[in-house]
Design an enzyme around this catalytic site. Structure first.
Site, PDB file in Angstrom:
ATOM      1  N   ILE A  15       4.767  38.792  95.338  1.00  0.00           N
ATOM      2  CA  ILE A  15       5.172  38.142  94.084  1.00  0.00           C
ATOM      3  C   ILE A  15       6.653  37.750  94.103  1.00  0.00           C
ATOM      4  CG2 ILE A  15       5.697  40.235  92.729  1.00  0.00           C
ATOM      5  CD1 ILE A  15       3.901  37.033  91.530  1.00  0.00           C
ATOM      6  N   SER A  37      14.415  46.847  99.926  1.00  0.00           N
ATOM      7  CA  SER A  37      13.005  46.960 100.271  1.00  0.00           C
ATOM      8  C   SER A  37      12.924  47.700 101.589  1.00  0.00           C
ATOM      9  CB  SER A  37      12.417  45.542 100.424  1.00  0.00           C
ATOM     10  OG  SER A  37      11.099  45.487  99.974  1.00  0.00           O
ATOM     11  N   ARG A  38      11.829  48.438 101.804  1.00  0.00           N
ATOM     12  CA  ARG A  38      11.735  49.210 103.041  1.00  0.00           C
ATOM     13  C   ARG A  38      11.556  48.294 104.248  1.00  0.00           C
ATOM     14  NH1 ARG A  38       6.715  52.453 101.448  1.00  0.00           N
ATOM     15  NH2 ARG A  38       6.212  50.250 101.251  1.00  0.00           N
ATOM     16  N   LYS A  91       4.955  43.141  85.820  1.00  0.00           N
ATOM     17  CA  LYS A  91       3.793  43.730  85.159  1.00  0.00           C
ATOM     18  C   LYS A  91       2.926  44.449  86.194  1.00  0.00           C
ATOM     19  CE  LYS A  91       0.144  42.390  86.160  1.00  0.00           C
ATOM     20  NZ  LYS A  91      -0.789  42.072  87.307  1.00  0.00           N
ATOM     21  N   ASP A 169      -5.702  45.303  87.068  1.00  0.00           N
ATOM     22  CA  ASP A 169      -4.431  44.658  87.454  1.00  0.00           C
ATOM     23  C   ASP A 169      -4.431  43.202  86.988  1.00  0.00           C
ATOM     24  OD1 ASP A 169      -1.812  44.526  89.159  1.00  0.00           O
ATOM     25  OD2 ASP A 169      -3.049  42.850  89.824  1.00  0.00           O
TER      26      ASP A 169
HETATM   27  P1  NAP Z   1       2.858  43.746  97.408  1.00  0.00           P
HETATM   28  O1  NAP Z   1       3.308  42.496  98.105  1.00  0.00           O
HETATM   29  O2  NAP Z   1       1.702  44.497  97.969  1.00  0.00           O
HETATM   30  O3  NAP Z   1       4.051  44.785  97.230  1.00  0.00           O
HETATM   31  C1  NAP Z   1       5.370  44.413  96.923  1.00  0.00           C
HETATM   32  C2  NAP Z   1       6.323  45.223  97.772  1.00  0.00           C
HETATM   33  O4  NAP Z   1       6.463  46.537  97.223  1.00  0.00           O
HETATM   34  C3  NAP Z   1       5.854  45.476  99.181  1.00  0.00           C
HETATM   35  O5  NAP Z   1       6.099  44.357 100.006  1.00  0.00           O
HETATM   36  C4  NAP Z   1       6.640  46.699  99.584  1.00  0.00           C
HETATM   37  O6  NAP Z   1       7.883  46.297 100.167  1.00  0.00           O
HETATM   38  C5  NAP Z   1       6.874  47.406  98.255  1.00  0.00           C
HETATM   39  N1  NAP Z   1       6.081  48.626  98.254  1.00  0.00           N
HETATM   40  C6  NAP Z   1       4.775  48.755  98.549  1.00  0.00           C
HETATM   41  N2  NAP Z   1       4.423  50.047  98.515  1.00  0.00           N
HETATM   42  C7  NAP Z   1       5.537  50.731  98.191  1.00  0.00           C
HETATM   43  C8  NAP Z   1       5.819  52.105  98.033  1.00  0.00           C
HETATM   44  N3  NAP Z   1       4.886  53.044  98.239  1.00  0.00           N
HETATM   45  N4  NAP Z   1       7.078  52.467  97.692  1.00  0.00           N
HETATM   46  C9  NAP Z   1       8.045  51.550  97.527  1.00  0.00           C
HETATM   47  N5  NAP Z   1       7.829  50.217  97.706  1.00  0.00           N
HETATM   48  C10 NAP Z   1       6.588  49.838  98.020  1.00  0.00           C
HETATM   49  O7  NAP Z   1       2.519  43.456  95.882  1.00  0.00           O
HETATM   50  P2  NAP Z   1       2.729  42.159  95.001  1.00  0.00           P
HETATM   51  O8  NAP Z   1       1.507  41.335  95.064  1.00  0.00           O
HETATM   52  O9  NAP Z   1       4.038  41.555  95.252  1.00  0.00           O
HETATM   53  O10 NAP Z   1       2.689  42.866  93.563  1.00  0.00           O
HETATM   54  C11 NAP Z   1       3.774  43.651  93.098  1.00  0.00           C
HETATM   55  C12 NAP Z   1       3.701  43.718  91.580  1.00  0.00           C
HETATM   56  O11 NAP Z   1       3.706  42.368  91.075  1.00  0.00           O
HETATM   57  C13 NAP Z   1       2.426  44.368  91.052  1.00  0.00           C
HETATM   58  O12 NAP Z   1       2.733  45.148  89.939  1.00  0.00           O
HETATM   59  C14 NAP Z   1       1.538  43.190  90.656  1.00  0.00           C
HETATM   60  O13 NAP Z   1       0.651  43.507  89.595  1.00  0.00           O
HETATM   61  C15 NAP Z   1       2.579  42.178  90.221  1.00  0.00           C
HETATM   62  N6  NAP Z   1       2.121  40.778  90.340  1.00  0.00           N
HETATM   63  C16 NAP Z   1       1.539  40.326  91.475  1.00  0.00           C
HETATM   64  C17 NAP Z   1       1.042  39.020  91.526  1.00  0.00           C
HETATM   65  C18 NAP Z   1       0.399  38.462  92.769  1.00  0.00           C
HETATM   66  O14 NAP Z   1      -0.128  37.331  92.706  1.00  0.00           O
HETATM   67  N7  NAP Z   1       0.419  39.145  93.891  1.00  0.00           N
HETATM   68  C19 NAP Z   1       1.145  38.186  90.419  1.00  0.00           C
HETATM   69  C20 NAP Z   1       1.812  38.652  89.294  1.00  0.00           C
HETATM   70  C21 NAP Z   1       2.293  39.954  89.259  1.00  0.00           C
HETATM   71  P3  NAP Z   1       8.542  47.200 101.316  1.00  0.00           P
HETATM   72  O15 NAP Z   1       7.449  47.664 102.214  1.00  0.00           O
HETATM   73  O16 NAP Z   1       9.500  46.249 101.972  1.00  0.00           O
HETATM   74  O17 NAP Z   1       9.225  48.334 100.584  1.00  0.00           O
END
Ligand code: NAP
Length: 308
Positions: A15, A37-38, A91, A169
Site C-alpha cells: 500500500i 522498514s525491516r 486502516k 480486512d
Molecule cells: P504488506 O505489503 O503485506 O505489508 C506492509 C509492510 O509491513 C511489509 O512490506 C513489511 O515491511 C511490514 N511488515 C509485515 N509484517 C510485519 C511485522 N511482523 N512487523 C513489522 N512490520 C511488518 O501489506 P499492505 O498490503 O501494504 O497492507 C498494509 C496495511 O494497509 C494493512 O492494514 C491493509 O489493510 C492496508 N491496506 C492495504 C491495501 C492493499 O491494497 N494492499 C489497500 C488499502 C489499505 P518490512 O518487511 O520491510 O518490515
C-alpha cells in the site's frame, strides 16, 4: 502556505508503493524525509530498520505514517506519539479497539494529532450518497462486498493470522462507508466461515439493525471470481440507491448521478494536514467496533481449507 510537514513512513510494502508514495509526492503539504522498514526501502531518502532508529537519526521528523499490518502497529505508533510526533494510521487502525483508544489518549497527552484513516470513506461518491440518504426515508440497506482474495492479497499471510481480520480486512472498508452514510446501527447476528486451516474468516453474513429498527445486512465473500462487488444498496422513499465500485459510483433508480475517478489517498493526506495544523485528532472507531462485535457475537462455521 505553511511549511511542509516533515514526514516519515513505517512498513514499506504494497500500500505504501501503490498509494502513499504517489500521494505524498504530489502534496505540497509534506516533505517525505525518512522511511523505516525491516526489508522495504524508499529511494532517495534516509532508510532505517525501525521507528526507534528513525526517530534517533532524524530529530526534525514531525509526523509518521504507519502502514504495516495492524497486528504490528501499536508499539511503533506508541513510540512515535510518546516522542511527540503526529501519527497517521492505515486502516484498520489496530488489531483491537482498546489499543487504538490508548493511542488516542496518548496523542492527547502528548499534544499531537492522531489520524485513524479510512480510505474508502474518501471515495468520490460517498458524500453524495450521504447527502441523498440524509433527505430520504430509508427502509432497508444491504452491503455486498465480494472479491477474490487470490487476486488482491496473494501470499499475504498476516491477513489470515489472528488480528489480520480475514475477509473483514476488505469488509471494514464497507463498514467505514456504511457508518458514515447510514444511521447508527448495531449487529444482531453473524455467521463467520473459517477455512479449517486458517485463523480468520473467508466469508461472513452479518445482520444489523439501526436504533429505529431498520434492517441492514452485510454479505462478505473472499472467493468471488469474475466481476467483483463492492456495493452498498438502500431501499428508500426517494428511490433505490446503489453506491457501487467501492464508493466511486452512485445511482438512484438505475440512473447514475455521480461517477468520478477516485483520489482517496490524496484526500486522506489533505485531511491529515488539516488536523495536524488545527491541533486536533480524527479517530472514529465505529468500523473497528463492528468487526470486533462480529467476532464477539458471530457463530463460527468451519468450511473447506483455503490454499493460495
Ligand atoms: P504488506 O505489503 O503485506 O505489508 C506492509 C509492510 O509491513 C511489509 O512490506 C513489511 O515491511 C511490514 N511488515 C509485515 N509484517 C510485519 C511485522 N511482523 N512487523 C513489522 N512490520 C511488518 O501489506 P499492505 O498490503 O501494504 O497492507 C498494509 C496495511 O494497509 C494493512 O492494514 C491493509 O489493510 C492496508 N491496506 C492495504 C491495501 C492493499 O491494497 N494492499 C489497500 C488499502 C489499505 P518490512 O518487511 O520491510 O518490515
Amino acid at each position: 502556505m505553511s511549511q511542509p510537514i516533515k514526514i516519515g513512513i513505517v512498513g514499506v510494502g504494497k500500500i505504501v508503493r501503490d498509494q502513499h508514495l504517489p500521494a505524498l509526492a504530489k502534496d505540497q503539504n509534506y516533505r517525505l524525509i525518512a522511511a523505516a522498514s525491516r526489508h522495504g526501502k524508499v529511494d532517495d531518502i534516509a532508510n532505517f530498520p525501525d521507528i526507534e532508529a528513525m526517530l534517533d537519526a532524524v530529530p526534525e521528523l514531525e509526523a509518521v505514517s504507519f502502514c504495516m499490518p495492524p497486528q504490528f502497529r501499536y508499539d511503533a505508533a506508541r513510540t512515535a506519539l510518546m516522542a511527540k510526533r503526529h501519527v497517521f494510521l492505515e486502516k484498520p487502525p489496530g488489531a483491537t479497539v482498546s489499543e487504538v483508544e490508548d493511542l488516542k489518549t496518548l496523542a492527547a497527552q502528548n499534544g499531537v494529532s492522531l489520524f485513524a484513516s479510512w480510505h474508502s470513506r474518501y471515495a468520490p461518491a460517498v458524500e453524495a450518497a450521504r447527502a441523498f440518504l440524509d433527505t430520504a426515508k430509508i427502509r432497508s440497506a444491504a452491503i455486498n462486498w465480494k472479491e477474490d482474495v487470490r487476486r488482491w492479497h496473494p501470499n499475504q499471510e498476516w491477513i489470515w493470522a489472528p488480528g489480520g481480520f480475514g475477509v473483514f480486512d476488505p469488509g471494514i472498508n464497507a463498514l467505514s462507508i456504511a457508518t458514515h452514510i447510514l444511521p447508527a446501527m448495531f449487529i444482531t447476528s453473524a455467521v463467520l466461515d473459517f477455512p479449517e486451516n486458517r485463523a480468520s474468516p473467508v466469508a461472513a453474513r452479518v445482520t444489523f439493525r439501526t436504533s429505529n429498527g431498520l434492517p441492514v445486512t452485510m454479505d462478505l465473500d473472499w472467493l468471488q471470481t469474475g466481476p467483483q462487488s463492492w456495493d452498498i444498496l438502500a431501499d428508500t422513499d426517494k428511490g433505490a440507491m446503489v453506491l457501487s465500485s467501492g464508493g466511486s459510483k452512485l445511482a438512484i433508480d438505475g440512473k447514475v448521478v455521480h461517477d468520478e475517478p477516485e483520489a482517496e489517498y490524496p484526500m486522506l493526506y489533505k485531511r491529515f494536514a488539516e488536523i495536524v495544523r488545527a491541533g486536533t485528532s480524527d479517530v472514529d472507531l465505529a468500523p473497528l467496533q463492528h468487526v470486533a462485535d462480529a467476532f464477539m457475537l458471530g457463530k463460527r462455521n468451519v468450511v473447506e481449507a483455503f490454499f493460495d
